[in-house]
Design an enzyme around this catalytic site. Structure first.
Site, PDB file in Angstrom:
ATOM      1  N   LEU A  75     -11.605  -2.557   4.157  1.00 38.12           N
ATOM      2  CA  LEU A  75     -12.966  -2.739   3.662  1.00 38.12           C
ATOM      3  C   LEU A  75     -13.052  -3.055   2.174  1.00 38.12           C
ATOM      4  CD1 LEU A  75     -14.695   0.132   5.675  1.00 38.12           C
ATOM      5  CD2 LEU A  75     -14.222  -2.222   6.405  1.00 38.12           C
ATOM      6  N   ASP A 128      10.965   5.505  -5.694  1.00 34.08           N
ATOM      7  CA  ASP A 128      11.900   4.741  -4.871  1.00 34.08           C
ATOM      8  C   ASP A 128      13.176   4.410  -5.639  1.00 34.08           C
ATOM      9  OD1 ASP A 128      12.739   3.159  -2.559  1.00 34.08           O
ATOM     10  OD2 ASP A 128      12.350   1.431  -3.849  1.00 34.08           O
TER      11      ASP A 128
END
Length: 160
Positions: A75, A128
């Site tokens: 959205l 990461d």
């Protein structure tokens, strides 16, 4: 109290129609933190990470994430961002990295989600890149610091 704009009267999710809104300059600033061991932060700052420049990679990831927020969060409108800035600051006393993201455009919808996404993805990228040496890093808080422009007016949150 304000109403949820992405929910219809029948409780269905929908994308807000922004076509009638005026174009205004809109800006949002968000921050995120990654807390880590002092040795991990030192490795980043000394340029000793085998994967390369952690801050440069996280900055690029944050910028790219802001540009693709509409693909990640349902959205959200696709936006023509005129500015995305991601700054990373090592705060050795607290052994964390602070990430500040700023997004700006002239348009019909705000850029809060883009700034939050930029800060979040930069933090995830640091995690990461460093998880091989430390898995118990802590991400957070992630928060909107300020927004300006648009019908709902300006907002400034308290600094953490």
């Amino acid at each position: 109290m304000s109403q949820l704009t992405h929910i219809t009267e029948r409780g269905e999710a929908h994308m807000v129609d922004a076509s009638a809104k005026a174009d205004t300059v809109r800006e949002a600033r968000a921050s995120a933190y990654v807390t880590m061991a002092r040795a991990t932060l030192a490795m980043i700052l000394d340029g000793q990470h085998h994967k390369g420049d952690v801050f440069a990679t996280a900055r690029i990831a944050g910028i790219q994430a802001a540009k693709r927020t509409w693909e990640l969060i349902p959205l959200c409108h696709p936006l023509m961002l005129s500015k995305v800035e991601v700054q990373l600051t090592a705060e050795t006393e607290q052994h964390w990295v602070r990430i500040d993201a700023v997004c700006r455009l002239t348009g019909k919808t705000g850029v809060e989600m883009e700034a939050l996404t930029a800060a979040s993805v930069a933090a995830l990228t640091i995690y990461d890149m460093c998880k091989a040496v430390q898995k118990d890093m802590f991400i957070g808080p992630v928060r909107l610091l300020a927004k300006s422009g648009g019908k709902s007016g300006d907002f400034t949150g308290d600094e953490v």
